[in-house]
Design a protein around this motif. Sequence first.
Motif, PDB file in Angstrom:
ATOM      1  N   ASN A   1       0.812  -1.220   0.000  1.00 42.75           N
ATOM      2  CA  ASN A   1       0.000   0.000   0.000  1.00 42.75           C
ATOM      3  C   ASN A   1       0.845   1.269   0.000  1.00 42.75           C
ATOM      4  OD1 ASN A   1      -2.816  -0.886   0.073  1.00 42.75           O
ATOM      5  ND2 ASN A   1      -2.309  -1.779   2.066  1.00 42.75           N
ATOM      6  N   TYR A   2       2.114   1.157   0.379  1.00 38.54           N
ATOM      7  CA  TYR A   2       2.993   2.313   0.321  1.00 38.54           C
ATOM      8  C   TYR A   2       3.184   2.809  -1.116  1.00 38.54           C
ATOM      9  CZ  TYR A   2       4.626   2.277   5.177  1.00 38.54           C
ATOM     10  OH  TYR A   2       4.704   2.381   6.549  1.00 38.54           O
ATOM     11  N   TYR A   3       2.889   1.968  -2.074  1.00 34.26           N
ATOM     12  CA  TYR A   3       3.182   2.295  -3.477  1.00 34.26           C
ATOM     13  C   TYR A   3       1.925   2.589  -4.294  1.00 34.26           C
ATOM     14  CZ  TYR A   3       7.488   0.310  -1.784  1.00 34.26           C
ATOM     15  OH  TYR A   3       8.611   0.058  -1.029  1.00 34.26           O
ATOM     16  N   ARG A   4       0.798   2.785  -3.629  1.00 31.21           N
ATOM     17  CA  ARG A   4      -0.418   3.199  -4.311  1.00 31.21           C
ATOM     18  C   ARG A   4      -0.310   4.686  -4.649  1.00 31.21           C
ATOM     19  NH1 ARG A   4      -5.040   2.273   0.023  1.00 31.21           N
ATOM     20  NH2 ARG A   4      -6.330   3.119  -1.656  1.00 31.21           N
ATOM     21  N   PRO A   5      -1.154   5.209  -5.537  1.00 30.30           N
ATOM     22  CA  PRO A   5      -1.091   6.643  -5.846  1.00 30.30           C
ATOM     23  C   PRO A   5      -1.381   7.478  -4.606  1.00 30.30           C
ATOM     24  CG  PRO A   5      -2.396   5.475  -7.491  1.00 30.30           C
ATOM     25  CD  PRO A   5      -2.143   4.504  -6.372  1.00 30.30           C
ATOM     26  N   PRO A   6      -0.789   8.677  -4.496  1.00 33.06           N
ATOM     27  CA  PRO A   6      -1.071   9.535  -3.335  1.00 33.06           C
ATOM     28  C   PRO A   6      -2.546   9.902  -3.278  1.00 33.06           C
ATOM     29  CG  PRO A   6       0.113  10.745  -5.042  1.00 33.06           C
ATOM     30  CD  PRO A   6       0.144   9.306  -5.448  1.00 33.06           C
ATOM     31  N   ILE A   7      -3.047  10.116  -2.082  1.00 31.31           N
ATOM     32  CA  ILE A   7      -4.481  10.304  -1.898  1.00 31.31           C
ATOM     33  C   ILE A   7      -4.995  11.580  -2.543  1.00 31.31           C
ATOM     34  CG2 ILE A   7      -4.311  11.494   0.322  1.00 31.31           C
ATOM     35  CD1 ILE A   7      -6.762   9.823   1.223  1.00 31.31           C
ATOM     36  N   HIS A   8      -4.147  12.608  -2.667  1.00 34.26           N
ATOM     37  CA  HIS A   8      -4.638  13.836  -3.310  1.00 34.26           C
ATOM     38  C   HIS A   8      -4.940  13.589  -4.784  1.00 34.26           C
ATOM     39  CE1 HIS A   8      -0.373  14.351  -4.582  1.00 34.26           C
ATOM     40  NE2 HIS A   8      -0.906  15.007  -5.588  1.00 34.26           N
ATOM     41  N   THR A   9      -4.217  12.650  -5.393  1.00 34.18           N
ATOM     42  CA  THR A   9      -4.507  12.278  -6.781  1.00 34.18           C
ATOM     43  C   THR A   9      -5.831  11.543  -6.860  1.00 34.18           C
ATOM     44  OG1 THR A   9      -2.149  12.106  -7.286  1.00 34.18           O
ATOM     45  CG2 THR A   9      -3.661  10.997  -8.777  1.00 34.18           C
ATOM     46  N   THR A  10      -6.043  10.620  -5.927  1.00 31.07           N
ATOM     47  CA  THR A  10      -7.288   9.842  -5.908  1.00 31.07           C
ATOM     48  C   THR A  10      -8.504  10.739  -5.698  1.00 31.07           C
ATOM     49  OG1 THR A  10      -6.052   7.985  -4.945  1.00 31.07           O
ATOM     50  CG2 THR A  10      -8.453   7.903  -4.810  1.00 31.07           C
ATOM     51  N   LEU A  11      -8.359  11.736  -4.815  1.00 32.04           N
ATOM     52  CA  LEU A  11      -9.483  12.631  -4.518  1.00 32.04           C
ATOM     53  C   LEU A  11      -9.606  13.775  -5.516  1.00 32.04           C
ATOM     54  CD1 LEU A  11      -9.187  12.940  -0.621  1.00 32.04           C
ATOM     55  CD2 LEU A  11     -10.766  11.514  -1.934  1.00 32.04           C
ATOM     56  N   GLY A  12      -8.600  13.954  -6.362  1.00 27.37           N
ATOM     57  CA  GLY A  12      -8.632  15.034  -7.341  1.00 27.37           C
ATOM     58  C   GLY A  12      -8.488  16.409  -6.728  1.00 27.37           C
ATOM     59  N   ILE A  13      -7.639  16.511  -5.685  1.00 27.27           N
ATOM     60  CA  ILE A  13      -7.411  17.814  -5.057  1.00 27.27           C
ATOM     61  C   ILE A  13      -5.932  18.178  -5.190  1.00 27.27           C
ATOM     62  CG2 ILE A  13      -9.300  17.517  -3.414  1.00 27.27           C
ATOM     63  CD1 ILE A  13      -7.250  16.775  -1.292  1.00 27.27           C
ATOM     64  N   GLY A  14      -5.611  19.428  -4.905  1.00 24.20           N
ATOM     65  CA  GLY A  14      -4.229  19.875  -5.006  1.00 24.20           C
ATOM     66  C   GLY A  14      -3.388  19.418  -3.828  1.00 24.20           C
ATOM     67  N   ASN A  15      -2.090  19.617  -3.948  1.00 23.93           N
ATOM     68  CA  ASN A  15      -1.198  19.268  -2.846  1.00 23.93           C
ATOM     69  C   ASN A  15      -0.225  20.399  -2.499  1.00 23.93           C
ATOM     70  OD1 ASN A  15       0.327  19.040  -5.184  1.00 23.93           O
ATOM     71  ND2 ASN A  15       1.565  17.351  -4.413  1.00 23.93           N
ATOM     72  N   THR A  16      -0.559  21.615  -2.960  1.00 21.32           N
ATOM     73  CA  THR A  16       0.221  22.796  -2.594  1.00 21.32           C
ATOM     74  C   THR A  16      -0.742  23.881  -2.111  1.00 21.32           C
ATOM     75  OG1 THR A  16       0.130  23.695  -4.850  1.00 21.32           O
ATOM     76  CG2 THR A  16       2.013  22.273  -4.296  1.00 21.32           C
ATOM     77  N   TYR A  17      -0.198  24.857  -1.392  1.00 26.62           N
ATOM     78  CA  TYR A  17      -1.041  25.927  -0.867  1.00 26.62           C
ATOM     79  C   TYR A  17      -0.157  27.113  -0.503  1.00 26.62           C
ATOM     80  CZ  TYR A  17       0.710  23.917   3.460  1.00 26.62           C
ATOM     81  OH  TYR A  17       1.533  23.436   4.446  1.00 26.62           O
ATOM     82  N   SER A  18      -0.751  28.273  -0.494  1.00 26.98           N
ATOM     83  CA  SER A  18      -0.024  29.484  -0.129  1.00 26.98           C
ATOM     84  C   SER A  18      -0.143  29.723   1.373  1.00 26.98           C
ATOM     85  CB  SER A  18      -0.581  30.684  -0.890  1.00 26.98           C
ATOM     86  OG  SER A  18      -1.911  30.959  -0.461  1.00 26.98           O
ATOM     87  N   THR A  19       0.686  30.605   1.884  1.00 24.97           N
ATOM     88  CA  THR A  19       0.604  30.965   3.306  1.00 24.97           C
ATOM     89  C   THR A  19      -0.742  31.609   3.613  1.00 24.97           C
ATOM     90  OG1 THR A  19       3.000  31.263   3.448  1.00 24.97           O
ATOM     91  CG2 THR A  19       1.665  32.316   5.156  1.00 24.97           C
ATOM     92  N   GLY A  20      -1.237  32.405   2.683  1.00 24.79           N
ATOM     93  CA  GLY A  20      -2.541  33.031   2.885  1.00 24.79           C
ATOM     94  C   GLY A  20      -3.646  32.001   3.005  1.00 24.79           C
ATOM     95  N   GLU A  21      -3.611  30.986   2.155  1.00 28.26           N
ATOM     96  CA  GLU A  21      -4.617  29.921   2.219  1.00 28.26           C
ATOM     97  C   GLU A  21      -4.496  29.152   3.527  1.00 28.26           C
ATOM     98  OE1 GLU A  21      -5.270  28.688  -2.460  1.00 28.26           O
ATOM     99  OE2 GLU A  21      -3.497  27.934  -1.386  1.00 28.26           O
ATOM    100  N   LEU A  22      -3.269  28.918   3.972  1.00 25.77           N
ATOM    101  CA  LEU A  22      -3.051  28.212   5.225  1.00 25.77           C
ATOM    102  C   LEU A  22      -3.617  29.011   6.400  1.00 25.77           C
ATOM    103  CD1 LEU A  22      -1.731  26.085   7.085  1.00 25.77           C
ATOM    104  CD2 LEU A  22       0.390  27.421   6.927  1.00 25.77           C
ATOM    105  N   VAL A  23      -3.331  30.301   6.459  1.00 21.28           N
ATOM    106  CA  VAL A  23      -3.802  31.137   7.558  1.00 21.28           C
ATOM    107  C   VAL A  23      -5.327  31.216   7.549  1.00 21.28           C
ATOM    108  CG1 VAL A  23      -3.852  33.485   8.476  1.00 21.28           C
ATOM    109  CG2 VAL A  23      -1.681  32.482   7.726  1.00 21.28           C
ATOM    110  N   ASP A  24      -5.916  31.368   6.377  1.00 15.47           N
ATOM    111  CA  ASP A  24      -7.371  31.440   6.265  1.00 15.47           C
ATOM    112  C   ASP A  24      -8.020  30.155   6.758  1.00 15.47           C
ATOM    113  OD1 ASP A  24      -9.883  32.723   5.194  1.00 15.47           O
ATOM    114  OD2 ASP A  24      -9.832  30.933   3.930  1.00 15.47           O
ATOM    115  N   PHE A  25      -7.474  29.010   6.356  1.00 11.56           N
ATOM    116  CA  PHE A  25      -8.034  27.737   6.798  1.00 11.56           C
ATOM    117  C   PHE A  25      -7.847  27.559   8.296  1.00 11.56           C
ATOM    118  CE2 PHE A  25      -7.247  23.245   7.848  1.00 11.56           C
ATOM    119  CZ  PHE A  25      -8.527  22.746   7.607  1.00 11.56           C
TER     120      PHE A  25
END
Length: 355
Positions: free
Chosen positions: A109-133
């Motif tokens: 299972n360590y070699y399955r696709p990353p979950i953000h790919t499976t869910l269709g979401i991004g895997n990066t974010y800005s500091t502004g997005e982090l603070v807002d969340f």
Amino acid sequence: MSDKMKTILALSVIPQIIVVKLLARVPDFVAQYYSNGIYPLIAKACRYTLGWIPFSVGDILYMLAGIFIIRFFICNIRLLRRRPWFFFREILVVIAMLYFTFHLFWGMNYYRPPIHTTLGIGNTYSTGELVDFTEKLITRTNTLQKEITGNDSLAVQLPYTRQDIYEMSVSGYARLATGYPGLSYTPPSIKSSLISLPLTYMGYSGYLNPFTNEAQVNSLRLDYRYPLITCHEEAHQIGFSAENEANFVGYLAATAHDDPYFRFSGYAYMLRYCLNEVFRRDKDRFADLKAKIHPGILSNYEEVALFWSTYENPAEPLFKNTFNAYLKANNQADGIRTYSYVVALLVNYHKEHPL
């Protein structure tokens, strides 16, 4: 077992490693035929077989293994000088068998696709997005803390036993599975670890035994994190080997629960991850955010920190470095630092599913 068969088994570790490395290059194949194919059948068979037993069979196997290892070295140390190949062959036979069983029963299972790919979401974010969340997460956590305690200065104390939490955790996954069928969790097999004290000295809150598919929770202390940790270990059982992904799936299950203590556990636990990331990026913004958190929540954090500080010891970094090396050997290139990936999952997931 004949000498020839032992030699074949010992040398089989080489082609096994090659096969695993080749499969790591085709994560979609691993997901289709292993993670969503044979693994659920193996995992359920293990949990049906051992889940009803009230204690951890895996913990007992580990303790017995430790005894046998010590006995082997005591009985065979002379063989190392006289016939070194035969000594190392015995060790390689065991390694080859464990390597095969580990990857068949869970490790691929360590070699399955990353979950953000499976869910269709991004895997990066800005500091502004982090603070807002993080601000939204603080609001949600504060609301739950006040709802539970009636006073923003009181720490949340769980009214449940460990067994209550194990039994209740399943309903969080049941609710989650209505939208994500792949996250269904049946049958359950979650237990208190028999080696909780050693786990505490090593700095671990729980672990999954990959050979029995039993999830063990460190039961030495019952605090606000217990529901989330339980859900985290259950996420490992349904096939999320990576620690960051298990954290994220455990968070989803805890916060999908209809019980406020479970939801608080999920939100408060992940709030710490977000605050740590804000602190790393912008210490002034961190100070502003911390000032908005209810004192009761900070008390929860302080209680946990104080507990772990009493068990700090010179050997703990060794265990953490060993686990770090283990993660790197199993497709987690950044080792323990990959835990921060959960923040990216949280920020991007909640763009589509606002708090």
